[in-house]
Design a protein around this motif. Structure first.
Motif, PDB file in Angstrom:
ATOM      1  N   VAL A   1      -0.831  18.295  -3.152  1.00 26.39           N
ATOM      2  CA  VAL A   1      -0.304  17.223  -2.037  1.00 26.39           C
ATOM      3  C   VAL A   1      -0.875  17.891  -0.964  1.00 26.39           C
ATOM      4  CG1 VAL A   1       1.628  17.287  -0.191  1.00 26.39           C
ATOM      5  CG2 VAL A   1       2.433  17.270  -2.749  1.00 26.39           C
ATOM      6  N   ARG A   2      -1.740  19.334  -1.200  1.00 24.66           N
ATOM      7  CA  ARG A   2      -2.521  19.130   0.195  1.00 24.66           C
ATOM      8  C   ARG A   2      -3.965  18.342  -0.287  1.00 24.66           C
ATOM      9  NH1 ARG A   2      -3.329  24.082  -1.528  1.00 24.66           N
ATOM     10  NH2 ARG A   2      -1.736  24.976  -0.219  1.00 24.66           N
ATOM     11  N   GLU A   3      -4.337  17.907  -1.718  1.00 22.75           N
ATOM     12  CA  GLU A   3      -5.297  17.398  -1.883  1.00 22.75           C
ATOM     13  C   GLU A   3      -5.353  16.005  -1.290  1.00 22.75           C
ATOM     14  OE1 GLU A   3      -8.071  16.780  -5.902  1.00 22.75           O
ATOM     15  OE2 GLU A   3      -6.400  17.577  -6.496  1.00 22.75           O
ATOM     16  N   ALA A   4      -4.583  15.553  -1.586  1.00 20.86           N
ATOM     17  CA  ALA A   4      -3.524  14.028  -1.060  1.00 20.86           C
ATOM     18  C   ALA A   4      -3.953  13.989   0.196  1.00 20.86           C
ATOM     19  CB  ALA A   4      -2.183  14.132  -1.406  1.00 20.86           C
TER      20      ALA A   4
ATOM     21  N   LEU B   1      -5.414   9.259  -6.818  1.00 16.53           N
ATOM     22  CA  LEU B   1      -6.067   9.612  -5.366  1.00 16.53           C
ATOM     23  C   LEU B   1      -6.586   8.271  -5.337  1.00 16.53           C
ATOM     24  CD1 LEU B   1      -7.319  13.258  -5.817  1.00 16.53           C
ATOM     25  CD2 LEU B   1      -5.628  12.734  -4.508  1.00 16.53           C
ATOM     26  N   GLN B   2      -6.610   7.753  -5.558  1.00 17.50           N
ATOM     27  CA  GLN B   2      -7.119   5.879  -5.062  1.00 17.50           C
ATOM     28  C   GLN B   2      -6.017   5.671  -4.938  1.00 17.50           C
ATOM     29  OE1 GLN B   2     -10.101   4.681  -8.451  1.00 17.50           O
ATOM     30  NE2 GLN B   2     -12.204   5.120  -6.351  1.00 17.50           N
ATOM     31  N   GLU B   3      -5.176   5.425  -5.472  1.00 18.87           N
ATOM     32  CA  GLU B   3      -3.925   4.806  -5.571  1.00 18.87           C
ATOM     33  C   GLU B   3      -2.972   5.349  -3.924  1.00 18.87           C
ATOM     34  OE1 GLU B   3      -2.073   2.074  -7.067  1.00 18.87           O
ATOM     35  OE2 GLU B   3      -4.077   1.557  -7.667  1.00 18.87           O
ATOM     36  N   ILE B   4      -3.466   6.779  -3.797  1.00 15.02           N
ATOM     37  CA  ILE B   4      -2.397   7.638  -3.182  1.00 15.02           C
ATOM     38  C   ILE B   4      -3.465   6.912  -1.523  1.00 15.02           C
ATOM     39  CG2 ILE B   4      -2.225   9.578  -1.739  1.00 15.02           C
ATOM     40  CD1 ILE B   4      -1.627  10.264  -4.076  1.00 15.02           C
ATOM     41  N   ALA B   5      -5.178   6.689  -1.446  1.00 11.66           N
ATOM     42  CA  ALA B   5      -5.868   6.767  -0.473  1.00 11.66           C
ATOM     43  C   ALA B   5      -6.073   5.019  -0.128  1.00 11.66           C
ATOM     44  CB  ALA B   5      -7.041   6.151  -1.265  1.00 11.66           C
ATOM     45  N   LYS B   6      -5.042   4.265  -0.494  1.00  9.98           N
ATOM     46  CA  LYS B   6      -4.320   2.764  -0.269  1.00  9.98           C
ATOM     47  C   LYS B   6      -3.165   2.611   1.134  1.00  9.98           C
ATOM     48  CE  LYS B   6      -4.733   0.502  -4.290  1.00  9.98           C
ATOM     49  NZ  LYS B   6      -3.360  -0.532  -5.304  1.00  9.98           N
ATOM     50  N   ALA B   7      -2.685   3.668   1.102  1.00  7.28           N
ATOM     51  CA  ALA B   7      -2.450   4.278   2.521  1.00  7.28           C
ATOM     52  C   ALA B   7      -2.482   5.183   3.812  1.00  7.28           C
ATOM     53  CB  ALA B   7      -1.049   5.494   2.164  1.00  7.28           C
ATOM     54  N   LYS B   8      -4.520   4.856   3.449  1.00  6.64           N
ATOM     55  CA  LYS B   8      -4.922   5.724   4.661  1.00  6.64           C
ATOM     56  C   LYS B   8      -4.863   5.088   6.048  1.00  6.64           C
ATOM     57  CE  LYS B   8      -9.499   7.996   4.183  1.00  6.64           C
ATOM     58  NZ  LYS B   8     -10.480   8.565   3.130  1.00  6.64           N
ATOM     59  N   LYS B   9      -4.568   3.672   5.652  1.00  6.85           N
ATOM     60  CA  LYS B   9      -5.764   2.875   7.173  1.00  6.85           C
ATOM     61  C   LYS B   9      -4.314   2.888   8.151  1.00  6.85           C
ATOM     62  CE  LYS B   9      -8.712  -0.567   4.230  1.00  6.85           C
ATOM     63  NZ  LYS B   9      -7.608  -1.945   3.319  1.00  6.85           N
TER      64      LYS B   9
ATOM     65  N   ALA C   1       1.185  -1.425   0.264  1.00  6.11           N
ATOM     66  CA  ALA C   1      -0.049   0.412   0.003  1.00  6.11           C
ATOM     67  C   ALA C   1       0.863   1.212  -0.071  1.00  6.11           C
ATOM     68  CB  ALA C   1      -0.880   0.074   0.934  1.00  6.11           C
ATOM     69  N   PHE C   2       1.602   0.864   0.893  1.00  5.81           N
ATOM     70  CA  PHE C   2       2.988   2.340   0.779  1.00  5.81           C
ATOM     71  C   PHE C   2       3.267   2.746  -0.860  1.00  5.81           C
ATOM     72  CE2 PHE C   2       7.440   4.067   1.386  1.00  5.81           C
ATOM     73  CZ  PHE C   2       6.861   5.237   1.557  1.00  5.81           C
ATOM     74  N   ARG C   3       4.037   1.665  -1.260  1.00  6.65           N
ATOM     75  CA  ARG C   3       4.372   1.280  -2.489  1.00  6.65           C
ATOM     76  C   ARG C   3       3.985   2.257  -2.959  1.00  6.65           C
ATOM     77  NH1 ARG C   3       4.720  -4.159  -4.032  1.00  6.65           N
ATOM     78  NH2 ARG C   3       2.389  -3.491  -4.603  1.00  6.65           N
ATOM     79  N   ASP C   4       2.533   1.705  -4.109  1.00  6.78           N
ATOM     80  CA  ASP C   4       1.229   1.893  -5.075  1.00  6.78           C
ATOM     81  C   ASP C   4       1.522   3.702  -4.554  1.00  6.78           C
ATOM     82  OD1 ASP C   4       1.702  -0.323  -5.308  1.00  6.78           O
ATOM     83  OD2 ASP C   4      -0.315  -0.757  -5.027  1.00  6.78           O
ATOM     84  N   ALA C   5       0.710   3.829  -3.532  1.00 11.03           N
ATOM     85  CA  ALA C   5       0.632   5.075  -2.810  1.00 11.03           C
ATOM     86  C   ALA C   5       2.454   6.108  -2.843  1.00 11.03           C
ATOM     87  CB  ALA C   5       0.015   5.536  -1.143  1.00 11.03           C
ATOM     88  N   SER C   6       2.936   6.174  -2.789  1.00 14.42           N
ATOM     89  CA  SER C   6       3.978   7.011  -3.136  1.00 14.42           C
ATOM     90  C   SER C   6       4.411   7.081  -4.727  1.00 14.42           C
ATOM     91  CB  SER C   6       5.299   5.685  -2.542  1.00 14.42           C
ATOM     92  OG  SER C   6       5.342   5.757  -0.466  1.00 14.42           O
ATOM     93  N   MET C   7       3.910   6.160  -5.487  1.00 12.43           N
ATOM     94  CA  MET C   7       4.378   6.150  -6.716  1.00 12.43           C
ATOM     95  C   MET C   7       3.258   6.819  -7.256  1.00 12.43           C
ATOM     96  SD  MET C   7       7.346   5.191  -7.236  1.00 12.43           S
ATOM     97  CE  MET C   7       7.802   5.358  -5.854  1.00 12.43           C
ATOM     98  N   ALA C   8       1.949   6.653  -6.133  1.00 13.10           N
ATOM     99  CA  ALA C   8       0.868   7.249  -7.064  1.00 13.10           C
ATOM    100  C   ALA C   8       1.072   9.077  -6.608  1.00 13.10           C
ATOM    101  CB  ALA C   8      -0.061   7.468  -6.481  1.00 13.10           C
ATOM    102  N   MET C   9       1.351   9.096  -5.601  1.00  9.24           N
ATOM    103  CA  MET C   9       2.342  10.973  -5.351  1.00  9.24           C
ATOM    104  C   MET C   9       3.380  11.225  -6.144  1.00  9.24           C
ATOM    105  SD  MET C   9       1.809  13.087  -3.119  1.00  9.24           S
ATOM    106  CE  MET C   9       1.050  12.782  -1.477  1.00  9.24           C
ATOM    107  N   CYS C  10       4.308  10.541  -6.126  1.00  6.07           N
ATOM    108  CA  CYS C  10       5.368  10.681  -7.249  1.00  6.07           C
ATOM    109  C   CYS C  10       4.077  11.553  -8.976  1.00  6.07           C
ATOM    110  CB  CYS C  10       6.174  10.175  -7.470  1.00  6.07           C
ATOM    111  SG  CYS C  10       7.038   9.762  -6.060  1.00  6.07           S
ATOM    112  N   ALA C  11       4.254  10.653  -9.264  1.00  8.30           N
ATOM    113  CA  ALA C  11       3.267  10.890 -10.272  1.00  8.30           C
ATOM    114  C   ALA C  11       2.534  11.881 -10.181  1.00  8.30           C
ATOM    115  CB  ALA C  11       2.570   9.719 -11.111  1.00  8.30           C
TER     116      ALA C  11
END
Length: 151
Positions: free
Chosen positions: A135-138, A97-105, A29-39
């Protein structure tokens, strides 16, 4: 202190905090969210030129925290998110943003994803308004208060 210096100091502080948590940041989840954030940060203005794409890819490859993961896998995930954003930014942003949301838990992972966005955004010394806005939206996606990150 000049704005430029504050941006560099903030990105450096975030990187130091990330390295301190490196051993806790190994989930998919961290991996996926991080790459989504970078993009998302790389394409914040709705476009991404090849030089910017290479610069962010280089930052991903050399980031100590992200070395927990296979570099080719990270590159593939980053590129896939960028492709979504460049095909149709508004629609692609929903998926990213759905990918980023994976890190929410996991709050520690969620904060680390935001910190990675700040590190990537500030790496060129100019964490501009569009980068700050995504980043604020994330932060909202991750249920984190943006003011915690000076956003």
């Amino acid at each position: 202190m000049a704005l430029w210096d504050r941006i560099k100091e903030s990105a450096s502080t975030m990187q130091t905090q990330l390295v301190a948590k490196k051993n806790d940041l190994k989930s998919g989840a961290f991996r996926d969210a991080s790459m989504a954030m970078c993009a998302l940060v790389a394409a914040a203005d709705g476009t991404i030129d090849p030089a910017e794409r290479r610069r962010v890819a280089q930052l991903i490859a050399t980031n100590e925290v992200l070395q927990n993961f296979d570099a080719l896998d990270l590159q593939r995930r980053f590129d896939a998110n960028l492709d979504k954003l460049t095909a149709d930014f508004d629609f692609g942003k929903v998926g990213v943003l759905q990918e980023i949301a994976k890190a929410k838990k996991k709050p520690a992972e969620a904060r680390a994803v935001v910190q990675i966005g700040i590190v990537i955004g500030g790496a060129d010394g100019d964490f501009d308004k569009t980068e700050q806005a995504v980043v604020r939206e994330a932060c909202f996606t991750l249920d984190l208060p943006p003011h915690e990150f000076d956003l």
